[in-house]
Scaffold this active site. Structure first.
Site, PDB file in Angstrom:
ATOM      1  N   HIS A   1       0.836  -1.199   0.000  1.00  0.00           N
ATOM      2  CA  HIS A   1       0.000   0.000   0.000  1.00  0.00           C
ATOM      3  C   HIS A   1       0.874   1.254   0.000  1.00  0.00           C
ATOM      4  O   HIS A   1       0.913   2.003   0.987  1.00  0.00           O
ATOM      5  CB  HIS A   1      -0.927   0.003   1.221  1.00  0.00           C
ATOM      6  CG  HIS A   1      -1.947  -1.084   1.223  1.00  0.00           C
ATOM      7  ND1 HIS A   1      -1.632  -2.385   1.535  1.00  0.00           N
ATOM      8  CD2 HIS A   1      -3.274  -1.061   0.946  1.00  0.00           C
ATOM      9  CE1 HIS A   1      -2.727  -3.122   1.458  1.00  0.00           C
ATOM     10  NE2 HIS A   1      -3.737  -2.350   1.100  1.00  0.00           N
TER      11      HIS A   1
ATOM     12  N   HIS B   1      -2.054  -1.119   7.073  1.00  0.00           N
ATOM     13  CA  HIS B   1      -1.690  -1.356   5.677  1.00  0.00           C
ATOM     14  C   HIS B   1      -0.632  -0.359   5.207  1.00  0.00           C
ATOM     15  O   HIS B   1       0.027  -0.592   4.190  1.00  0.00           O
ATOM     16  CB  HIS B   1      -2.933  -1.282   4.780  1.00  0.00           C
ATOM     17  CG  HIS B   1      -3.723  -0.024   4.912  1.00  0.00           C
ATOM     18  ND1 HIS B   1      -4.533   0.222   5.995  1.00  0.00           N
ATOM     19  CD2 HIS B   1      -3.840   1.061   4.104  1.00  0.00           C
ATOM     20  CE1 HIS B   1      -5.111   1.401   5.842  1.00  0.00           C
ATOM     21  NE2 HIS B   1      -4.706   1.936   4.713  1.00  0.00           N
TER      22      HIS B   1
ATOM     23  N   LEU C   1      -8.881  -2.983  10.748  1.00  0.00           N
ATOM     24  CA  LEU C   1      -9.028  -1.556  11.043  1.00  0.00           C
ATOM     25  C   LEU C   1      -9.935  -1.302  12.239  1.00  0.00           C
ATOM     26  O   LEU C   1     -10.827  -2.082  12.548  1.00  0.00           O
ATOM     27  CB  LEU C   1      -9.552  -0.833   9.809  1.00  0.00           C
ATOM     28  CG  LEU C   1      -8.557  -0.779   8.645  1.00  0.00           C
ATOM     29  CD1 LEU C   1      -9.196  -0.161   7.404  1.00  0.00           C
ATOM     30  CD2 LEU C   1      -7.300  -0.006   9.034  1.00  0.00           C
TER      31      LEU C   1
ATOM     32  N   ASP D   1      -8.734   7.652   7.722  1.00  0.00           N
ATOM     33  CA  ASP D   1     -10.086   8.190   7.813  1.00  0.00           C
ATOM     34  C   ASP D   1     -11.146   7.122   7.554  1.00  0.00           C
ATOM     35  O   ASP D   1     -12.221   7.158   8.141  1.00  0.00           O
ATOM     36  CB  ASP D   1     -10.281   9.393   6.880  1.00  0.00           C
ATOM     37  CG  ASP D   1      -9.800   9.166   5.452  1.00  0.00           C
ATOM     38  OD1 ASP D   1      -9.158   8.122   5.190  1.00  0.00           O
ATOM     39  OD2 ASP D   1     -10.042  10.039   4.601  1.00  0.00           O
TER      40      ASP D   1
ATOM     41  N   ASN E   1      -7.170  11.351   3.985  1.00  0.00           N
ATOM     42  CA  ASN E   1      -6.766  11.444   2.579  1.00  0.00           C
ATOM     43  C   ASN E   1      -7.930  11.269   1.598  1.00  0.00           C
ATOM     44  O   ASN E   1      -7.727  11.193   0.398  1.00  0.00           O
ATOM     45  CB  ASN E   1      -5.630  10.463   2.269  1.00  0.00           C
ATOM     46  CG  ASN E   1      -6.036   9.003   2.425  1.00  0.00           C
ATOM     47  OD1 ASN E   1      -7.192   8.629   2.225  1.00  0.00           O
ATOM     48  ND2 ASN E   1      -5.078   8.164   2.792  1.00  0.00           N
TER      49      ASN E   1
ATOM     50  N   SER F   1     -22.385  -9.210  38.554  1.00  0.00           N
ATOM     51  CA  SER F   1     -22.766 -10.546  38.084  1.00  0.00           C
ATOM     52  C   SER F   1     -21.570 -11.462  37.903  1.00  0.00           C
ATOM     53  O   SER F   1     -21.630 -12.648  38.231  1.00  0.00           O
ATOM     54  CB  SER F   1     -23.532 -10.434  36.763  1.00  0.00           C
ATOM     55  OG  SER F   1     -24.790  -9.820  36.960  1.00  0.00           O
TER      56      SER F   1
ATOM     57  N   GLU G   1     -17.492  -4.039  24.890  1.00  0.00           N
ATOM     58  CA  GLU G   1     -16.638  -5.220  25.013  1.00  0.00           C
ATOM     59  C   GLU G   1     -15.407  -5.150  24.118  1.00  0.00           C
ATOM     60  O   GLU G   1     -14.347  -5.691  24.466  1.00  0.00           O
ATOM     61  CB  GLU G   1     -17.444  -6.482  24.718  1.00  0.00           C
ATOM     62  CG  GLU G   1     -18.497  -6.812  25.761  1.00  0.00           C
ATOM     63  CD  GLU G   1     -19.826  -6.097  25.538  1.00  0.00           C
ATOM     64  OE1 GLU G   1     -20.719  -6.234  26.391  1.00  0.00           O
ATOM     65  OE2 GLU G   1     -19.957  -5.397  24.509  1.00  0.00           O
TER      66      GLU G   1
ATOM     67  N   PHE H   1     -21.329 -12.212  25.551  1.00  0.00           N
ATOM     68  CA  PHE H   1     -20.991 -10.890  25.048  1.00  0.00           C
ATOM     69  C   PHE H   1     -19.548 -10.793  24.557  1.00  0.00           C
ATOM     70  O   PHE H   1     -19.180  -9.811  23.904  1.00  0.00           O
ATOM     71  CB  PHE H   1     -21.259  -9.831  26.113  1.00  0.00           C
ATOM     72  CG  PHE H   1     -22.679  -9.843  26.618  1.00  0.00           C
ATOM     73  CD1 PHE H   1     -23.712 -10.318  25.827  1.00  0.00           C
ATOM     74  CD2 PHE H   1     -22.988  -9.404  27.895  1.00  0.00           C
ATOM     75  CE1 PHE H   1     -25.024 -10.347  26.282  1.00  0.00           C
ATOM     76  CE2 PHE H   1     -24.290  -9.423  28.363  1.00  0.00           C
ATOM     77  CZ  PHE H   1     -25.313  -9.901  27.555  1.00  0.00           C
TER      78      PHE H   1
ATOM     79  N   GLN I   1     -28.790 -14.279  26.415  1.00  0.00           N
ATOM     80  CA  GLN I   1     -27.793 -14.149  27.480  1.00  0.00           C
ATOM     81  C   GLN I   1     -26.925 -15.393  27.632  1.00  0.00           C
ATOM     82  O   GLN I   1     -26.034 -15.414  28.491  1.00  0.00           O
ATOM     83  CB  GLN I   1     -28.498 -13.903  28.820  1.00  0.00           C
ATOM     84  CG  GLN I   1     -29.537 -12.806  28.790  1.00  0.00           C
ATOM     85  CD  GLN I   1     -28.962 -11.464  28.433  1.00  0.00           C
ATOM     86  OE1 GLN I   1     -28.146 -10.918  29.176  1.00  0.00           O
ATOM     87  NE2 GLN I   1     -29.357 -10.913  27.295  1.00  0.00           N
TER      88      GLN I   1
END
Length: 610
Positions: free
Chosen positions: A31, A71, A119, A149, A179, A335, A356, A381, A417
């Site tokens: 790249h 990259h 990314l 971006d 860019n 919990s 998470e 989760f 759950q």
């Protein structure tokens, strides 16, 4: 700070572009255009603002530089060459077999903290490092994260931005290479740096909008960022492929070497031999109290204790023994029982709220700094953070994950759950460890064993109370198992883990009264597993029944099959196969066909067909 020589900076930036073009051309891939857009930004950072000792990557005061836009690795490697860390010869091995210079950076290089390329992950990990700097290390190192971006479309970026704003992390700067062009076309906001500034600013960040090719403005922005009292986002308008007219701000050039690299190098002024001297950090020292011996909580045999509760007590005990242990929570500490640790060691407890991805990323960042993180939430989760777990393994990170409320045995809360994929998910991670204790004392032992286990280590805990069947002084090595029932006359061996161990024992007692002896193996270490015990059981009994509070795909049953299938035993897999609803824990186990009656029935069925 001394004003930089603009001619020198221009030459350094040009060399970085030339080397990005050369390395990608030699590799036949890469790249270069994404590297060229950020070359001015990184030239100024290395020449005047980064504090780093390349001869001592572990120096406590070193700044941290993360290329979230991984990259753009040709630019990073060109920087390492300019700093004298690698040679030009090594630079030309980019992307080749056996080279340290991989297509996206990994910690095979000692100056790379974490692997990037998926990314939206560099900034969340950087927030973890900055959290460690502010609240744990209490050192003034700065975290610089180069973002693209395009990746600002990732939700994980905004989890990180909010966490940093909430914690007022002055020690982190996001340098956003705006860019305008993504992989297939323009980005959502193009060159509208104001749109990005509004979003960062809404989370309490200081924002600076600049021309990303104005060397003097870059210098002042970086100085302003280091001096700021809150996190800073430098939003730099750049041109992809800057410096080469044929590709500058042109679509269709992403992710490929230049068609005419020699012409491009000539247009950029040809190869150079510019070096950069990166300032070393001040001599900072990192001190921590000495570790003490771990005094595990003890639970009397015969009591009923939830393994999540035992985990909470054990974690607090481990925190007392190990000052390097830190805990991260996804707003479920009451919990998961990590509240025990939070109450005892609030300075080492980090509330990541219901984010998470950021929780796991922060754990990865903290282990970069030598801390021992335990990141905890409901097993279900953790699925949201799976890409971060996968990339943590690529980073060679040492992270402990704990998933509570696993399986249908949680009862009435229903399937949203229930962690029913977690064993498969974590087994598939390279180099991972998967543990599933069945009682409180076993849990307490495994909590301590996890601390020094390398790689991604996962502990599965359950919500409901289960009988304590092991004494407090018993040992449970990772990779082991426990044979709870065995005789030479066994018709079958039942292999279980966690909550199903108790169902298997009850089924074995019932079958014994009928004159059908069966063995029972507690496979608390699902990866690595105790292949020797499993194979001996398969040979001696000829029939194996696996029982798990998990989907059949990728769980305990398939782990057992991987160890014994070549021996040819009959293997019956009892697992959750239908979508659960709401019901009591006992009803859930029965409906799933993994309770004691179902296990005994499976043995009888095998016996009738023998």
């Amino acid at each position: 700070m001394t004003e930089p020589d603009p001619r020198y900076l221009a030459e350094l930036a040009a060399q970085l572009r030339v080397d990005a073009v050369r390395a990608s051309a030699a590799a036949g891939s890469g790249h270069p255009t994404s590297s060229m857009s950020a070359a001015d930004l990184m030239a100024v950072l290395f020449a005047g603002h980064l504090r780093y000792d390349f001869a001592d990557p572990d120096a406590p005061g070193n700044d941290h530089l993360i290329f979230s836009k991984g990259h753009a690795s040709p630019l990073l490697y060109a920087l390492y060459k300019a700093a004298g860390a690698i040679s030009d010869e090594e630079l030309m091995t980019f992307r080749k077999r056996g080279s340290r210079l991989e297509g996206h950076p990994t910690p095979r290089l000692p100056w790379v903290d974490v692997a990037t390329g998926s990314l939206g992950q560099g900034l969340p990990v950087g927030v973890g490092i900055a959290l460690a700097g502010k609240r744990l290390d209490r050192l003034p190192y700065h975290v610089w994260v180069l973002c693209g971006d395009s990746e600002l479309a990732e939700g994980s970026v905004w989890e990180a931005v909010e966490q940093a704003g909430h914690e007022e992390l002055a020690g982190i700067t996001a340098i956003v290479d705006v860019n305008r062009l993504g992989q297939r076309g323009p980005t959502r906001h193009g060159w509208d740096t104001g749109a990005y500034a509004a979003r960062f600013g809404a989370f309490g960040w200081h924002t600076i909008e600049i021309d990303g090719h104005d060397l003097e403005r870059i210098h002042h922005a970086l100085a302003e960022a280091r001096a700021a009292r809150r996190p800073t986002a430098i939003l730099a308008r750049t041109r992809k492929g800057e410096g080469v007219a044929a590709i500058a701000d042109r679509e269709g050039a992403h992710g490929k070497p230049l068609a005419d690299p020699d012409d491009a190098v000539e247009e950029l002024g040809g190869p150079r031999h510019v070096s950069v001297t990166v300032a070393k950090p001040d001599g900072a020292a990192r001190t921590r109290p000495e570790a003490r011996s771990y005094q595990a909580p003890a639970f009397p045999v015969g009591e009923r204790v939830a393994t999540r509760s035992a985990f909470g007590e054990a974690l607090a005990a481990l925190g007392a023994a190990r000052p390097d242990v830190v805990v991260l929570d996804g707003e479920v500490a009451d919990s998961t029982r990590t509240q025990n640790f939070a109450d005892a060691f609030p300075e080492r407890f980090f509330e990541c709220y219901i984010a998470e991805q950021q929780m796991v990323a922060a754990a990865v960042g903290m282990q970069v700094r030598g801390w021992t993180p335990y990141a905890c939430t409901f097993a279900a989760f953790l699925t949201r953070a799976y890409d971060f777990i996968r990339m943590a393994a690529v980073s060679r990170a040492d992270v402990r994950l704990v998933g509570s409320h696993a399986g249908v045995a949680i009862g009435q809360d229903g399937p949203s759950q229930m962690g029913l994929e977690d064993i498969a998910m974590l087994r598939a991670v390279h180099g991972s460890t998967v543990l599933y204790p069945c009682d409180a004392n076993q849990t307490a032992a495994l909590v301590a064993a996890m601390a020094d286990r390398p790689g991604i280590v996962y502990l599965r805990t359950t919500r409901g109370d289960t009988p304590v069947i092991y004494g407090p002084d018993e040992e449970f090595p990772i990779g082991g198992s426990r044979v709870l029932r065995r005789s030479d006359e066994d018709f079958a061996t039942i292999v279980a883990a966690g909550v199903t161990v108790h169902e298997a024992l009850a089924a074995a007692d019932e079958l014994d009264r009928e004159g059908i002896p069966v063995g029972v193996v507690d496979l608390y270490s699902i990866k690595p597993l105790d292949a020797e015990v499993l194979r001996n059981a398969a040979i001696s009994s000829g029939n194996v029944i696996t029982v798990e509070d998990h989907w059949p795909e990728g769980g305990l049953g398939e782990a057992v099959l991987s160890a014994v299938s070549d021996l040819g035993p009959r293997v019956v897999q009892l697992a959750v196969r239908g979508m659960p609803g709401s019901a009591t824990p006992a009803e859930q186990l029965a409906d799933a066909g993994i309770d004691r009656a179902s296990i005994a029935g499976a043995v009888r069925s095998l016996r009738r067909s023998a």
